[in-house]
Design a protein around this motif. Sequence first.
Motif, mmCIF file in Angstrom:
data_model
loop_
_atom_site.group_PDB
_atom_site.id
_atom_site.type_symbol
_atom_site.label_atom_id
_atom_site.label_comp_id
_atom_site.label_asym_id
_atom_site.label_seq_id
_atom_site.Cartn_x
_atom_site.Cartn_y
_atom_site.Cartn_z
ATOM 1 N N LEU A 91 0.823 -1.212 0.000
ATOM 2 C CA LEU A 91 0.000 0.000 0.000
ATOM 3 C C LEU A 91 0.858 1.264 0.000
ATOM 4 C CD1 LEU A 91 -2.770 -0.975 2.583
ATOM 5 C CD2 LEU A 91 -2.971 -0.882 0.098
ATOM 6 N N GLY A 92 2.171 1.088 0.080
ATOM 7 C CA GLY A 92 3.073 2.239 -0.010
ATOM 8 C C GLY A 92 3.510 2.803 1.323
ATOM 9 N N TYR A 93 3.173 2.143 2.405
ATOM 10 C CA TYR A 93 3.558 2.654 3.722
ATOM 11 C C TYR A 93 4.963 2.206 4.113
ATOM 12 C CZ TYR A 93 -1.326 3.844 4.686
ATOM 13 O OH TYR A 93 -2.576 4.391 4.650
ATOM 14 N N LYS A 94 5.617 3.054 4.940
ATOM 15 C CA LYS A 94 6.834 2.617 5.613
ATOM 16 C C LYS A 94 6.414 1.823 6.847
ATOM 17 C CE LYS A 94 9.521 6.616 4.239
ATOM 18 N NZ LYS A 94 10.081 7.885 4.679
ATOM 19 N N VAL A 95 7.296 0.934 7.308
ATOM 20 C CA VAL A 95 6.944 0.108 8.471
ATOM 21 C C VAL A 95 8.055 0.171 9.512
ATOM 22 C CG1 VAL A 95 6.479 -2.237 9.290
ATOM 23 C CG2 VAL A 95 5.511 -1.472 7.118
ATOM 24 N N LYS A 96 7.645 0.407 10.741
ATOM 25 C CA LYS A 96 8.566 0.302 11.880
ATOM 26 C C LYS A 96 8.148 -0.906 12.706
ATOM 27 C CE LYS A 96 10.039 2.725 16.089
ATOM 28 N NZ LYS A 96 9.122 2.399 17.202
ATOM 29 N N LEU A 97 9.125 -1.692 13.130
ATOM 30 C CA LEU A 97 8.822 -2.868 13.950
ATOM 31 C C LEU A 97 9.507 -2.756 15.302
ATOM 32 C CD1 LEU A 97 7.540 -5.909 13.628
ATOM 33 C CD2 LEU A 97 9.944 -6.524 13.846
ATOM 34 N N ASP A 98 8.735 -2.918 16.358
ATOM 35 C CA ASP A 98 9.283 -2.990 17.717
ATOM 36 C C ASP A 98 9.395 -4.467 18.097
ATOM 37 O OD1 ASP A 98 8.930 -0.252 17.671
ATOM 38 O OD2 ASP A 98 7.297 -0.225 19.131
ATOM 39 N N THR A 99 10.526 -4.852 18.663
ATOM 40 C CA THR A 99 10.690 -6.259 19.033
ATOM 41 C C THR A 99 11.475 -6.413 20.329
ATOM 42 O OG1 THR A 99 11.543 -8.430 18.331
ATOM 43 C CG2 THR A 99 12.761 -6.501 17.557
ATOM 44 N N ASN A 100 11.246 -7.552 21.006
ATOM 45 C CA ASN A 100 12.049 -7.865 22.191
ATOM 46 C C ASN A 100 13.292 -8.673 21.810
ATOM 47 O OD1 ASN A 100 11.191 -10.546 21.868
ATOM 48 N ND2 ASN A 100 9.632 -10.423 23.464
ATOM 49 N N GLY A 101 13.473 -8.944 20.531
ATOM 50 C CA GLY A 101 14.706 -9.565 20.063
ATOM 51 C C GLY A 101 14.778 -11.069 20.206
ATOM 52 N N SER A 102 13.691 -11.704 20.574
ATOM 53 C CA SER A 102 13.744 -13.139 20.859
ATOM 54 C C SER A 102 13.693 -14.016 19.604
ATOM 55 C CB SER A 102 12.595 -13.529 21.795
ATOM 56 O OG SER A 102 11.360 -13.130 21.239
ATOM 57 N N ASN A 103 13.407 -13.415 18.451
ATOM 58 C CA ASN A 103 13.295 -14.206 17.221
ATOM 59 C C ASN A 103 14.181 -13.645 16.101
ATOM 60 O OD1 ASN A 103 11.304 -16.329 17.803
ATOM 61 N ND2 ASN A 103 9.972 -14.592 18.256
ATOM 62 N N PRO A 104 15.503 -13.858 16.220
ATOM 63 C CA PRO A 104 16.408 -13.276 15.218
ATOM 64 C C PRO A 104 16.118 -13.748 13.793
ATOM 65 C CG PRO A 104 17.569 -14.857 16.655
ATOM 66 C CD PRO A 104 16.231 -14.615 17.252
ATOM 67 N N VAL A 106 13.279 -14.243 12.369
ATOM 68 C CA VAL A 106 12.195 -13.431 11.789
ATOM 69 C C VAL A 106 12.740 -12.055 11.413
ATOM 70 C CG1 VAL A 106 9.937 -12.378 12.248
ATOM 71 C CG2 VAL A 106 10.439 -14.675 13.111
ATOM 72 N N VAL A 107 13.552 -11.481 12.283
ATOM 73 C CA VAL A 107 14.148 -10.170 12.004
ATOM 74 C C VAL A 107 15.006 -10.266 10.733
ATOM 75 C CG1 VAL A 107 15.829 -8.475 12.874
ATOM 76 C CG2 VAL A 107 14.053 -9.379 14.398
ATOM 77 N N GLU A 108 15.788 -11.330 10.634
ATOM 78 C CA GLU A 108 16.643 -11.541 9.465
ATOM 79 C C GLU A 108 15.813 -11.621 8.172
ATOM 80 O OE1 GLU A 108 19.027 -14.948 10.393
ATOM 81 O OE2 GLU A 108 20.887 -13.818 10.130
ATOM 82 N N LYS A 109 14.721 -12.378 8.252
ATOM 83 C CA LYS A 109 13.853 -12.545 7.081
ATOM 84 C C LYS A 109 13.226 -11.217 6.659
ATOM 85 C CE LYS A 109 11.997 -16.995 7.123
ATOM 86 N NZ LYS A 109 10.967 -17.905 7.595
ATOM 87 N N LEU A 110 12.782 -10.443 7.634
ATOM 88 C CA LEU A 110 12.171 -9.140 7.329
ATOM 89 C C LEU A 110 13.181 -8.230 6.644
ATOM 90 C CD1 LEU A 110 10.261 -8.706 10.706
ATOM 91 C CD2 LEU A 110 9.154 -8.717 8.468
ATOM 92 N N ILE A 111 14.424 -8.273 7.118
ATOM 93 C CA ILE A 111 15.467 -7.436 6.505
ATOM 94 C C ILE A 111 15.758 -7.939 5.087
ATOM 95 C CG2 ILE A 111 17.910 -6.781 6.625
ATOM 96 C CD1 ILE A 111 17.635 -6.798 9.698
ATOM 97 N N LYS A 112 15.891 -9.263 4.965
ATOM 98 C CA LYS A 112 16.199 -9.860 3.656
ATOM 99 C C LYS A 112 15.153 -9.479 2.610
ATOM 100 C CE LYS A 112 16.655 -14.377 1.626
ATOM 101 N NZ LYS A 112 16.105 -15.701 1.891
ATOM 102 N N HIS A 113 13.913 -9.427 3.008
ATOM 103 C CA HIS A 113 12.832 -9.088 2.065
ATOM 104 C C HIS A 113 12.582 -7.584 1.987
ATOM 105 C CE1 HIS A 113 11.716 -13.215 1.145
ATOM 106 N NE2 HIS A 113 11.857 -13.492 2.437
ATOM 107 N N ASN A 114 13.468 -6.802 2.631
ATOM 108 C CA ASN A 114 13.384 -5.352 2.529
ATOM 109 C C ASN A 114 12.019 -4.816 2.986
ATOM 110 O OD1 ASN A 114 14.632 -2.984 1.930
ATOM 111 N ND2 ASN A 114 13.992 -2.957 -0.222
#
Length: 203
Positions: A91-104, A106-114
């Motif tokens: 939809l064209g939005y930017k996304v910010k994600l808050d995390t407690n860091g317990s699932n690296p 998932v974080v890696e995948k989100l970064i990989k897919h930009n």
Amino acid sequence: MKIGGFQPFSLSDFPDCVSAIVFTQGCNFRCPFCHNPSLVLPELFLPPIPEETIFTFLNERKNKLDGIVITGGEPTIQSDLIEFVKKIKELGYKVKLDTNGSNPEVVEKLIKHNLINYFALDIKAPWHKYAHLTGVETDIEAIKKTLMILLHSSIPCDFRLTYAKPLLNDEDIQEVQSYLPPNRSLTIQKFIQKNVLNPTLFI
Ligand code: SF4
């Protein structure tokens, strides 16, 4: 996605963005200082907000909002988080994600897919106090891995810590700051002792 709350407008939760906030339902931690028990304890959950309600809103606000903050609870425990973020990005939005860091992973995948424009990582305590400050046995290596991923990523990230006195002291804050390189600072969040998950620890 299990969505436990939605805030349609914020000027302060996503740097340089007018944003809306999605609160996911459920968390793998039980931080005694948590001020969102209704997003953490299943017995307090309200009926989830349907995804369609969120997307109808986002479709209508395309030219009025810049970004969406996904917070919790803990968003990375949601099995369909990646698909959900993809739909928001389409939809064209930017996304910010808050995390407690317990699932690296998932974080890696989100970064990989930009998929993420901004992260916030909540570091709860020095490593030796983690279980006490999260209320659960914590996989410290997973948190360390997330920290390294975010430190080495070019995506902006806030590293935050809630100064939950008396569970933490000044030495603890210094120790957590030492986990970051000199050019990165730790944002200290003030602890507000109101509606917390385990008030008995703060009497
Ligand atoms: S403060 Fe702790 S318990 Fe509350 S949502 Fe964040 S990680 Fe979960």
